[in-house]
Design an enzyme around this catalytic site. Structure first.
Site, PDB file in Angstrom:
ATOM      1  N   HIS A  13       0.866  -1.185   0.000  1.00 50.60           N
ATOM      2  CA  HIS A  13       0.000   0.000   0.000  1.00 50.60           C
ATOM      3  C   HIS A  13       0.902   1.234   0.000  1.00 50.60           C
ATOM      4  CE1 HIS A  13      -3.973   1.781   1.760  1.00 50.60           C
ATOM      5  NE2 HIS A  13      -3.314   2.691   1.077  1.00 50.60           N
TER       6      HIS A  13
ATOM      7  N   GLU B   5      -2.497  -1.556  -3.343  1.00 49.63           N
ATOM      8  CA  GLU B   5      -3.642  -0.830  -2.799  1.00 49.63           C
ATOM      9  C   GLU B   5      -3.346   0.658  -2.724  1.00 49.63           C
ATOM     10  OE1 GLU B   5      -4.648  -3.997   0.779  1.00 49.63           O
ATOM     11  OE2 GLU B   5      -3.645  -2.114   1.216  1.00 49.63           O
TER      12      GLU B   5
ATOM     13  N   HIS C 238      -7.961  -6.480   7.008  1.00 49.96           N
ATOM     14  CA  HIS C 238      -7.692  -5.507   8.070  1.00 49.96           C
ATOM     15  C   HIS C 238      -7.888  -6.136   9.425  1.00 49.96           C
ATOM     16  CE1 HIS C 238      -6.515  -1.563   9.382  1.00 49.96           C
ATOM     17  NE2 HIS C 238      -6.418  -1.219   8.113  1.00 49.96           N
TER      18      HIS C 238
HETATM   19  N1  PXP Z   1      -6.534  -3.939   3.324  1.00 54.35           N
HETATM   20  C1  PXP Z   1      -6.255  -2.615   3.244  1.00 54.35           C
HETATM   21  C2  PXP Z   1      -6.994  -1.786   2.244  1.00 54.35           C
HETATM   22  C3  PXP Z   1      -5.280  -2.031   4.068  1.00 54.35           C
HETATM   23  O1  PXP Z   1      -5.017  -0.724   3.990  1.00 54.35           O
HETATM   24  C4  PXP Z   1      -4.586  -2.864   4.979  1.00 54.35           C
HETATM   25  C5  PXP Z   1      -3.521  -2.261   5.833  1.00 54.35           C
HETATM   26  O2  PXP Z   1      -2.542  -1.702   5.020  1.00 54.35           O
HETATM   27  C6  PXP Z   1      -4.905  -4.230   5.018  1.00 54.35           C
HETATM   28  C7  PXP Z   1      -5.895  -4.740   4.181  1.00 54.35           C
HETATM   29  C8  PXP Z   1      -4.202  -5.189   5.925  1.00 54.35           C
HETATM   30  O3  PXP Z   1      -4.498  -4.878   7.253  1.00 54.35           O
HETATM   31  P1  PXP Z   1      -3.602  -5.469   8.425  1.00 54.35           P
HETATM   32  O4  PXP Z   1      -2.237  -4.880   8.274  1.00 54.35           O
HETATM   33  O5  PXP Z   1      -4.305  -5.022   9.654  1.00 54.35           O
HETATM   34  O6  PXP Z   1      -3.596  -6.960   8.255  1.00 54.35           O
END
Ligand code: PXP
Length: 239
Positions: free
Chosen positions: A43, A70, A191
């Site tokens: 990301h 992302e 997430h």
């Molecule tokens: N999906 C998105 C859109 C995110 O921004 C993130 C964190 O960068 C994640 C998934 C993954 O989340 P986590 O790091 O809490 O597993």
């Protein structure tokens, strides 16, 4: 089958706290692939506080698994995506200074903007996923504006799980996934998923991909990255 896409943001965050390249994001990606991860997620944020644009180019050269990039579709982000042409681009409505992604798109207000971007990315052969809350109206709109998939924002599920009161929230995710699948959208999620809350989430049928970063990299500090990836994979595909 549910794919695991390992988010390497936190490896880059640690790397950026010194200026001589360790831990290496490329080496981490290689370890994840050796352990059987189906994908790598990054990301890149405008301030490059973790993943830098340069990392995205370097990863694109070595990955033999799906690459999911992302971000908020700023002109700079879209330029990167056009050059890299990742397997999947997950569009996220995060503000440039957001601590982390903390909500899905409001497709009522962002409709015309995304209607232009999505076909262009699809034309380049990139699968397009939209980061969404488990909201049935938003899911219908995602289909209407041409997304291939949605990524359900799972922080509310993870928080409810941690508080031991997850059932009603979990049902919203079940219904959201079902609705999306019925209208022909693929369903990803991510997430705050971790070794404790993942099993229950995986009981939702036909989730195509989970992107997991923070908890997996945290677990890797104790058990090593290779073993951590294996552990998450064993929950995704128990047999
Ligand atoms: N999906 C998105 C859109 C995110 O921004 C993130 C964190 O960068 C994640 C998934 C993954 O989340 P986590 O790091 O809490 O597993």
């Amino acid at each position: 089958m549910t794919n695991l896409s390992v988010n390497l943001n936190k490896v880059a965050l640690l790397r950026n706290s010194r200026n001589f390249g360790i831990p290496s994001v490329i080496k981490a990606a290689s370890t994840c692939m050796r352990a059987g991860a189906h994908g790598i997620t990054v990301h890149p944020r405008p301030d490059e506080r973790h993943i830098k644009h340069e990392d995205v180019y370097e990863l694109a050269k070595i990955l033999t698994v799906e690459f999911n990039v992302e971000g908020n579709p700023s002109p700079q982000f879209l330029e990167l995506i056009r050059e890299i042409k990742p397997t999947q681009c997950t569009l996220v409505p995060d503000a440039p200074d957001a601590f982390t992604s903390d909500h899905g798109w409001d497709l009522v207000t962002n409709d015309s903007w995304l209607r232009q971007i999505i076909p262009e990315l699809k034309e380049l052969g990139i699968r397009v996923s939209l980061f969404l809350d488990p909201d049935l109206i938003q899911i219908e709109l995602a289909k209407e504006i041409g997304a291939d998939r949605i990524e359900l924002y799972t922080e509310p599920y993870a928080t409810a799980y941690r508080h031991g009161d997850v059932e009603s929230v979990f049902q919203q995710y079940q219904q959201a996934a079902k609705k999306a699948q019925e209208i022909g959208l693929g369903v990803n999620a991510g997430h705050d998923l971790n070794l404790q809350n993942l099993g229950k989430f995986c009981s939702i049928p036909n989730i195509l991909e989970l992107s997991i970063g923070h908890a997996l990299i945290t677990d890797a500090l104790e058990m090593g990255l290779f073993t951590a990836v294996k552990k998450y994979l064993s929950i995704l595909s128990p047999n």
